[in-house]
Design a protein around this motif. Structure first.
Motif, mmCIF file in Angstrom:
data_model
loop_
_atom_site.group_PDB
_atom_site.id
_atom_site.type_symbol
_atom_site.label_atom_id
_atom_site.label_comp_id
_atom_site.label_asym_id
_atom_site.label_seq_id
_atom_site.Cartn_x
_atom_site.Cartn_y
_atom_site.Cartn_z
ATOM 1 N N LYS A 246 0.865 -1.189 0.000
ATOM 2 C CA LYS A 246 0.000 0.000 0.000
ATOM 3 C C LYS A 246 0.894 1.229 0.000
ATOM 4 C CE LYS A 246 -3.920 -2.098 2.389
ATOM 5 N NZ LYS A 246 -4.820 -2.016 3.560
ATOM 6 N N SER A 247 0.723 2.050 -1.006
ATOM 7 C CA SER A 247 1.572 3.225 -1.180
ATOM 8 C C SER A 247 0.822 4.490 -0.779
ATOM 9 C CB SER A 247 2.025 3.327 -2.642
ATOM 10 O OG SER A 247 2.741 4.517 -2.864
ATOM 11 N N TRP A 248 1.564 5.404 -0.103
ATOM 12 C CA TRP A 248 0.969 6.695 0.239
ATOM 13 C C TRP A 248 1.309 7.759 -0.799
ATOM 14 C CZ3 TRP A 248 4.749 10.309 0.491
ATOM 15 C CH2 TRP A 248 6.037 9.908 0.876
ATOM 16 N N ARG A 249 1.952 7.372 -1.854
ATOM 17 C CA ARG A 249 2.409 8.313 -2.874
ATOM 18 C C ARG A 249 1.219 8.942 -3.591
ATOM 19 N NH1 ARG A 249 6.750 6.696 -7.648
ATOM 20 N NH2 ARG A 249 7.373 8.839 -8.235
ATOM 21 N N GLU A 250 1.279 10.257 -3.762
ATOM 22 C CA GLU A 250 0.229 10.997 -4.447
ATOM 23 C C GLU A 250 0.710 11.377 -5.839
ATOM 24 O OE1 GLU A 250 -2.723 11.501 -3.428
ATOM 25 O OE2 GLU A 250 -2.567 10.846 -1.333
ATOM 26 N N PHE A 251 -0.258 11.587 -6.737
ATOM 27 C CA PHE A 251 0.048 11.948 -8.119
ATOM 28 C C PHE A 251 -0.812 13.147 -8.523
ATOM 29 C CE2 PHE A 251 1.097 7.522 -7.605
ATOM 30 C CZ PHE A 251 2.329 7.405 -8.228
ATOM 31 N N PRO A 252 -0.381 14.340 -8.137
ATOM 32 C CA PRO A 252 -1.169 15.554 -8.470
ATOM 33 C C PRO A 252 -1.317 15.714 -9.975
ATOM 34 C CG PRO A 252 0.521 16.043 -6.831
ATOM 35 C CD PRO A 252 0.824 14.668 -7.356
ATOM 36 N N HIS A 253 -2.482 16.202 -10.363
ATOM 37 C CA HIS A 253 -2.794 16.397 -11.779
ATOM 38 C C HIS A 253 -2.808 17.890 -12.077
ATOM 39 C CE1 HIS A 253 -5.001 16.058 -15.612
ATOM 40 N NE2 HIS A 253 -4.566 14.797 -15.614
ATOM 41 N N PRO A 254 -2.331 18.266 -13.236
ATOM 42 C CA PRO A 254 -2.302 19.719 -13.523
ATOM 43 C C PRO A 254 -3.683 20.345 -13.621
ATOM 44 C CG PRO A 254 -1.602 18.408 -15.443
ATOM 45 C CD PRO A 254 -1.664 17.472 -14.289
ATOM 46 N N GLU A 256 -6.168 19.890 -11.549
ATOM 47 C CA GLU A 256 -6.864 19.828 -10.259
ATOM 48 C C GLU A 256 -7.345 21.214 -9.825
ATOM 49 O OE1 GLU A 256 -4.552 17.992 -7.283
ATOM 50 O OE2 GLU A 256 -4.418 16.047 -8.303
ATOM 51 N N GLU A 257 -8.403 21.194 -9.037
ATOM 52 C CA GLU A 257 -8.945 22.414 -8.445
ATOM 53 C C GLU A 257 -8.291 22.638 -7.085
ATOM 54 O OE1 GLU A 257 -11.082 24.476 -9.775
ATOM 55 O OE2 GLU A 257 -11.636 23.343 -11.581
ATOM 56 N N ASP A 258 -8.125 23.901 -6.735
ATOM 57 C CA ASP A 258 -7.539 24.239 -5.437
ATOM 58 C C ASP A 258 -8.611 24.101 -4.370
ATOM 59 O OD1 ASP A 258 -6.089 25.080 -3.321
ATOM 60 O OD2 ASP A 258 -5.745 27.135 -4.058
ATOM 61 N N ILE A 271 -14.792 19.139 -4.936
ATOM 62 C CA ILE A 271 -13.398 19.291 -5.368
ATOM 63 C C ILE A 271 -12.581 18.071 -4.961
ATOM 64 C CG2 ILE A 271 -11.293 20.634 -5.003
ATOM 65 C CD1 ILE A 271 -13.013 23.133 -4.829
ATOM 66 N N GLU A 272 -12.823 17.545 -3.750
ATOM 67 C CA GLU A 272 -12.093 16.363 -3.306
ATOM 68 C C GLU A 272 -12.381 15.168 -4.208
ATOM 69 O OE1 GLU A 272 -13.208 15.799 0.716
ATOM 70 O OE2 GLU A 272 -11.879 17.368 1.514
ATOM 71 N N ARG A 273 -13.654 14.976 -4.548
ATOM 72 C CA ARG A 273 -13.997 13.867 -5.435
ATOM 73 C C ARG A 273 -13.394 14.062 -6.825
ATOM 74 N NH1 ARG A 273 -19.114 14.567 -2.991
ATOM 75 N NH2 ARG A 273 -19.877 15.626 -4.877
ATOM 76 N N TYR A 274 -13.407 15.296 -7.309
ATOM 77 C CA TYR A 274 -12.876 15.590 -8.636
ATOM 78 C C TYR A 274 -11.375 15.349 -8.677
ATOM 79 C CZ TYR A 274 -11.744 18.260 -12.857
ATOM 80 O OH TYR A 274 -11.272 18.643 -14.079
ATOM 81 N N ASN A 275 -10.669 15.857 -7.680
ATOM 82 C CA ASN A 275 -9.212 15.667 -7.652
ATOM 83 C C ASN A 275 -8.855 14.194 -7.461
ATOM 84 O OD1 ASN A 275 -9.006 18.425 -7.898
ATOM 85 N ND2 ASN A 275 -8.536 18.791 -5.737
ATOM 86 N N ARG A 276 -9.628 13.473 -6.626
ATOM 87 C CA ARG A 276 -9.354 12.050 -6.404
ATOM 88 C C ARG A 276 -9.518 11.268 -7.698
ATOM 89 N NH1 ARG A 276 -13.335 10.891 -3.297
ATOM 90 N NH2 ARG A 276 -12.429 11.978 -1.504
ATOM 91 N N LYS A 277 -10.507 11.641 -8.483
ATOM 92 C CA LYS A 277 -10.724 10.954 -9.752
ATOM 93 C C LYS A 277 -9.581 11.212 -10.721
ATOM 94 C CE LYS A 277 -14.244 10.281 -13.314
ATOM 95 N NZ LYS A 277 -15.591 10.681 -13.795
ATOM 96 N N LEU A 278 -9.038 12.450 -10.724
ATOM 97 C CA LEU A 278 -7.920 12.758 -11.610
ATOM 98 C C LEU A 278 -6.662 12.004 -11.207
ATOM 99 C CD1 LEU A 278 -8.348 16.619 -12.083
ATOM 100 C CD2 LEU A 278 -8.924 14.823 -13.715
ATOM 101 N N ARG A 279 -6.485 11.743 -9.915
ATOM 102 C CA ARG A 279 -5.273 11.084 -9.435
ATOM 103 C C ARG A 279 -5.339 9.553 -9.523
ATOM 104 N NH1 ARG A 279 -3.310 14.481 -4.088
ATOM 105 N NH2 ARG A 279 -3.501 16.570 -4.999
ATOM 106 N N GLU A 280 -6.508 9.022 -9.825
ATOM 107 C CA GLU A 280 -6.653 7.564 -9.852
ATOM 108 C C GLU A 280 -5.761 6.924 -10.910
ATOM 109 O OE1 GLU A 280 -10.711 6.568 -10.347
ATOM 110 O OE2 GLU A 280 -11.261 6.999 -8.254
#
Length: 670
Positions: A246-254, A256-258, A271-280
């Protein structure tokens, strides 16, 4: 160690190189893997090269398959974030796959944009603890606070304030676990992973790669790959851990909403759901990268390969043992089949020989019997012979008795005596009488043995019945009065015809089994030894008892049907009207009265035959049962049949059998 042309030694004295020798490029100590501490040798040398302008960090090549360790050097030169990569560079012949050193958003960061550099933690970076971050921030705040800078112009004061604001923002980001995790995920990291190496270098190459990627693990501590001597339970635990990594590494997407710009709670959640979907997608690629790497390591691990080879050898051994056991069983079955076939053939041959011998003896016996009959009938022992007894000298039944009871040797001896020329008729008759007396004595002995056996069997049956009665009485005596009372109530409650009556009675009584209850009802209650079963009684009301009176005219007479004339004939007239039968028989005289009286009593039915004598129904049934019981091939069949038919000899049984056979054939023909 492979020669590196881009490295420069700090000091070098050519005079120290011996004649005919060469300079050896090496380091004094091994690279340390202790997190939080900087290994002085390599990194000090690297920093000195950078200050001297002798080192230029190459640009990483995106999505390039790296084929060997020599080409991997370019992507991992001067990596200050991962100590484990230094071990990998020294291995020749290893193949790599990946994107090289991944910069992410941190690529080309200036010193003022590097949060760890602002706090003075550029060497600790992601390994820095919360206490280190807090202490570094306090120290940097004291140094760079605008009030501590002294008298400065407006531009210097503005720069000091901007510097202090960046320190505050750096501390705010690194002190927040979520923000720091996102920042560390975008820091410099080498994503390249080994795909193939020599078995001897497996633990060095793959172990370093596992340790480098262990920084992303949520679960700590991460087990080490170990060496060739590691026990298999630890090896299995290691691979189980990495397969469930299990990795805690995040992958921010350009795109994403602030999240700080959210206007409400619902907007923040969106915004949390939107950003989570982009990072999947990034998380899926990371999971696939780690899983492929673990699969590759598992396939090349010498310990796993050794265990698989041992398991394969064990399977082959068990298979060979099983095949050997199967062959042994087949051989044993074949041997047993051959022995059984040989035994069956020998038994069949012995049986055929025995049948042949019996047929020979049977024919010889038939010839001697026929010879004896001819000698006793005055026909002589053969054609043209005048020996033997005169006709009528011996009764035919006696001759048949001799034929039925004498064996082959006895018949031959008697026939030889009767055929002897030097003996007169009286001596021959005496020989026949002597044989008849011996046969009669033998029959008496056999009958006595039969009677004794029958008496013994009857006595055994009586003893057995007596023991059974005693056992039943003992069982009945164990019943208490309360149990008997409960049984009677159960019998009344569940009358005959009730489905599963005795199981219901047993459930009502509860203290006895169904067999014990049946014994008590059969031998106790019904037999009247314990207490009779209450008979069903019907009580008729008084007002309806008048209906029970029989007022029929025929029943009120002294004798019913006296006005009906009935003509009786035969046995019915003798039994029902003896006076009338006596009056009808009076003219015939007293001589006819005795037969009439005898006819009144029932007599056993008999079958009369001129050749075989009188046969009762019981004897007929006994003969039929004996013929079914004793087979055709049985030795001395008719002797055994005569033993089962009371009062009959072998000759009589044989003659009666022929008569019944002829009668059956005549009936079928008619």
């Amino acid at each position: 160690m492979p020669h590196r042309h881009h490295l420069r030694l700090l000091t070098h004295d050519a005079a120290l190189v011996p004649e005919g020798g060469a300079a050896v490029y090496a380091q004094a100590t091994a690279f340390t893997l202790s997190y939080g501490k900087e290994p002085a040798g390599h990194f000090f040398h690297l920093f000195a090269l950078k200050q001297a302008g002798l080192y230029v960090e190459p640009e990483p090549e995106e999505a390039v398959e790296v084929e060997s360790a020599s080409s991997a050097d370019v992507s991992r030169q001067g990596s200050t974030a991962d100590f484990a990569s230094l071990e990998e560079e020294a291995v020749a012949g290893a193949k790599w796959k990946g994107k090289g050193k991944k910069k992410g958003k941190g690529k080309g960061r200036a010193e003022d944009d590097d949060l760890y550099s602002l706090l003075g933690l550029q060497h600790e970076r992601w390994m820095a603890s919360e206490a280190q971050i807090k202490a570094a921030y306090r120290k940097a705040a004291l140094i760079h606070h605008p009030d501590k800078q002294g008298a400065q112009d407006e531009a210097a004061l503005k720069a000091a304030e901007d510097k202090f604001k960046k320190l505050q923002e750096a501390y705010e980001t690194l002190s927040d676990p979520a923000k720091r995790r996102e920042y560390d995920s975008t820091d410099d990291f080498d994503d390249s992973l080994p795909t193939e190496c020599a078995p001897a270098d497996f633990y060095k190459v793959f172990g370093a790669a596992f340790r480098r990627n262990s920084r992303w693990s949520v679960n700590q501590p991460v087990p080490d790959l170990g060496d060739a001597d590691a026990p298999m339970d630890k090896v299995d635990a290691f691979y189980n851990f990495w397969y469930a990594f299990k990795s805690w590494r995040e992958f921010p997407h350009p795109d994403e909403e602030d999240i700080e710009q959210a206007e409400s709670r619902e907007h923040r959640r969106w915004i949390e759901r939107y950003n989570r979907k982009l990072r999947e997608q990034g998380k899926k690629e990371e999971f696939r990268r780690i899983r492929d790497f673990v699969d590759c390591a598992y396939k090349q691990d010498p310990r796993i390969l050794r265990r698989k080879e041992e398991e394969r050898a064990e399977r082959e051994r068990r298979k060979a043992e099983k095949e050997a056991e199967r062959q042994r069983q087949l051989e044993e079955e074949r041997r047993k089949a051959e022995e059984a076939a040989a035994a069956a053939a020998a038994e069949e041959a012995a049986a055929a020989e025995a049948r042949k011998q019996r047929q020979v003896e049977k024919k010889a016996l038939q010839r001697e019997r026929a010879r004896l009959r001819r000698l006793c009938a005055g026909e002589g022992g053969g054609e043209g012979s005048s020996s033997g007894l005169p006709a009528g000298a011996v009764d035919s039944e006696d001759v048949e008795q001799l034929c039925s009871n004498l064996g082959l040797e006895g018949l031959q001896r008697l026939c030889d005596q009767l055929a002897a020329v030097d003996l007169d008729a009286e001596a021959k008759r005496a020989a026949v009488q002597q044989q008849l007396a011996a046969v009669g004595q033998q029959l008496q002995q056999e009958q006595a043995q039969k009677d004794a056996a029958a008496q013994a069997a009857a006595a055994a049956l009586r003893d057995q019945a007596k023991q059974e009665r005693q056992q039943i009485r003992a069982k009945l005596s164990e019943w208490s009065e309360e149990e008997v009372r409960m049984l009677k109530k159960a019998l009344d409650k569940f009358p005959p015809g009730t489905s599963k009556r005795w199981e219901a009675v047993q459930a009502y009584v509860r203290t006895r089994t169904v067999e014990e209850i049946l014994d008590m009802v059969k031998h106790g209650l019904k037999a009247g030894k314990v207490g009779g079963v209450q008979s069903e009684t019907f009580v008729v009301a008084k007002k309806r008892q008048g209906n029970l009176a029989n007022t029929a005219a025929a029943d009120s007479r002294a004798m019913a049907f006296t006005d009906v004339q009935v003509n009786l004939k035969g046995d019915a007239a003798v039994l029902l009207e003896p006076g009338l039968a006596a009056a009808a028989a009076a003219p015939a005289g007293g001589a006819a009265a005795a037969p009439a009286a005898a006819a009144a009593a029932p007599a056993p039915a008999t079958v009369v035959s001129a050749a075989s004598g009188e046969w009762s129904e019981e004897q007929e049934l006994a003969l039929v049962k004996a013929l079914k019981q004793v087979g055709k091939d049985a030795e001395d069949r008719w002797g055994q049949v005569a033993a089962l038919v009371p009062g009959k000899t072998k000759a009589q049984c044989f003659k009666r059998f022929k008569e019944l056979k002829e009668a059956h054939k005549a009936k079928k023909a008619g």
